[in-house]
Enzyme design. Structure first.
Site, short mmCIF file in Angstrom:
data_model
loop_
_atom_site.label_atom_id
_atom_site.label_comp_id
_atom_site.label_asym_id
_atom_site.label_seq_id
_atom_site.Cartn_x
_atom_site.Cartn_y
_atom_site.Cartn_z
N LYS A 1 1.10 -1.14 -0.08
CA LYS A 1 0.14 0.07 0.05
C LYS A 1 0.82 1.33 0.06
CE LYS A 1 -0.54 -0.65 5.08
NZ LYS A 1 -1.30 -0.02 6.15
N ARG B 1 -9.66 -1.20 16.20
CA ARG B 1 -9.90 -0.28 15.28
C ARG B 1 -10.85 -0.96 14.28
NH1 ARG B 1 -4.49 1.47 12.33
NH2 ARG B 1 -4.77 -0.52 11.49
N MET C 1 11.29 24.06 1.10
CA MET C 1 10.56 23.31 0.02
C MET C 1 11.50 22.24 -0.81
SD MET C 1 7.50 24.28 -2.54
CE MET C 1 6.37 24.99 -1.41
N TYR D 1 15.63 30.62 5.95
CA TYR D 1 13.95 31.28 6.21
C TYR D 1 14.12 31.59 7.64
CZ TYR D 1 12.08 30.55 1.66
OH TYR D 1 11.75 30.99 0.32
C1 LIG Z 1 -3.57 -5.67 7.87
C2 LIG Z 1 -2.14 -5.17 7.63
N1 LIG Z 1 -1.38 -6.29 7.54
C3 LIG Z 1 0.01 -6.04 7.59
C4 LIG Z 1 0.57 -4.75 7.38
C5 LIG Z 1 1.98 -4.69 7.14
O1 LIG Z 1 2.65 -4.13 8.54
P1 LIG Z 1 4.31 -3.83 8.26
O2 LIG Z 1 4.43 -2.87 7.56
O3 LIG Z 1 4.49 -3.27 9.95
O4 LIG Z 1 4.79 -5.03 8.26
C6 LIG Z 1 -0.41 -3.59 7.40
C7 LIG Z 1 0.29 -2.44 7.30
O5 LIG Z 1 -0.19 -1.49 8.16
C8 LIG Z 1 -1.65 -3.98 7.69
O6 LIG Z 1 -2.64 -2.74 7.84
#
Ligand SMILES: Cc1ncc(COP(=O)(O)O)c(C=O)c1O
Length: 367
Positions: free
Chosen positions: A34, A130, A308, A260
């Site tokens: 992600k 959560r 920046m 700055y």
């Molecule tokens: C559901 C879930 N599994 C696995 C991970 C991977 O976590 P990490 O980057 O700490 O290995 C995440 C990341 O936040 C997650 O949300």
């Protein structure tokens, strides 16, 4: 000379994935990609991860970007879908949603227009509080989804640790126990708990799937050290090295201020170097004075405000440095964990924040 770029070492990536596979000892790997693969470039990293059994993302757009690039491996949407009308698209593209709330479960059961049954994961809350179904509701939902013609196979039962980065935190033992009770009760066909921290701390790593993110990118998730940590954690190699060139140097006198707000005043005659990276590239604006920057084999302290497009380093009174040297902001010679500690954040945030204008330069693969 060059403005900011990030060298992405694909040999380091494959080294880290091999360590993860060894640690996982035969369990399946859901590689977490992600946030643009934690800043490393979603599609290219996915193309390198042939050893991963599935890929995990947080947004539908990320999943479709992977499919458009021809990646055919299962993709898991870690927060599931966001609206009921997304379900047919997921089913058509073998994108597997995590069901973390009853509204999602109901939508799956009620769908009437799926082109194929969905593969789903069922997330239970074992103590993170959560996302995830309450444990008391898990069995009924597991059964309902298993029985539904809209679902291809029994869901994979999963949960997520709140404190895996602190292996000795009592919450870990509590969550493991909660999950074990659910597994004993539900007897799911497949289960998953461990992220990077849990995997290398050997917490809940015995389940069928592990879900590493940060460790793949060569970064330790641990805030504290614990005796249970796998020695493999020390063999991870950082994949990203964030660089920019020193585009100017100047001698300043004691009492002269720089940048700055004239926020930093030199206490001595010294030479400063101006490096072409700033918060517009994702280098944190709040990096304090003294945050290390690596140039020509040496650490120098950051001084003055991060702008920046530029940061300033104090090269010292004896420096003869001229423009043209390459500075490393984090990476192979300067752990991002250390920079995160200076800034008061976590490596995750620094990596994800690398901006689009930073060129990702892939090295170490012939793909
Ligand atoms: C559901 C879930 N599994 C696995 C991970 C991977 O976590 P990490 O980057 O700490 O290995 C995440 C990341 O936040 C997650 O949300």
């Amino acid at each position: 000379m060059r403005a900011a770029w990030a060298a992405i070492d694909l040999e380091a990536l494959s080294n880290n994935v091999a360590l993860i596979k060894a640690e996982a000892a035969g369990r399946k790997v859901l590689a977490v990609l992600k946030a643009n693969a934690y800043g490393h470039g979603l599609t290219r990293i996915a193309q390198e991860l042939e050893q991963a059994d599935a890929l995990g993302v947080a947004r539908l757009e990320e999943a479709f970007e992977l499919r458009s690039a021809g990646i055919s491996r299962p993709i898991v949407l870690l927060e599931g879908f966001f609206a009921d009308d997304q379900l047919p698209m997921l089913a058509a593209s073998n994108i597997q949603p995590v069901i973390h709330h009853e509204w999602q479960g109901k939508a799956v059961l009620a769908a009437t227009d799926l082109p194929a049954p969905l593969h789903v994961w069922l997330k239970v809350d074992t103590g993170m509080h959560r996302l995830g179904l309450e444990p008391s509701k898990a069995q009924a939902w597991y059964q309902a989804l298993t029985d539904s013609a809209n679902v291809a196979a029994s869901p994979i039962l999963m949960s997520h640790f709140a404190c895996a980065d602190e292996p000795e935190h009592p919450q870990n033992t509590y969550q493991i126990e909660q999950f074990k009770q659910l597994v004993d009760e539900i007897k799911p066909t497949a289960t998953s708990m461990a992220n990077s921290g849990a995997l290398f701390a050997r917490l809940g790593q015995e389940h069928d799937w592990v879900r590493p993110g940060l460790a793949m990118y060569g970064i330790s998730p641990f805030l504290t050290h614990a005796p249970t940590l796998s020695p493999r954690i020390h063999k991870l190699k950082p994949v990203m090295t964030l660089c920019a060139d020193v585009i100017s140097t100047r001698d300043v006198k004691a009492g002269e201020s720089v940048g700055y707000g004239s926020a930093w005043t030199s206490q001595r005659d010294t030479r400063i170097g101006i490096v072409s990276i700033g918060y517009g590239d994702g280098y944190p604006r709040l990096a304090p004075e003294g945050t290390p920057v690596w140039i020509a084999g040496k650490r120098y302290p950051l001084v003055a405000r991060v702008a920046m497009d530029m940061v300033t380093v104090d090269l010292g009174p004896d420096s003869k440095m001229e423009p043209g040297e390459t500075a490393q902001l984090w990476g192979a010679d300067l752990p991002v964990e250390e920079i995160a500690a200076h800034v008061g954040t976590v490596p995750y945030e620094l990596l994800c924040n690398v901006a689009r204008r930073v060129n990702l330069c892939y090295e170490g693969s012939d793909k």
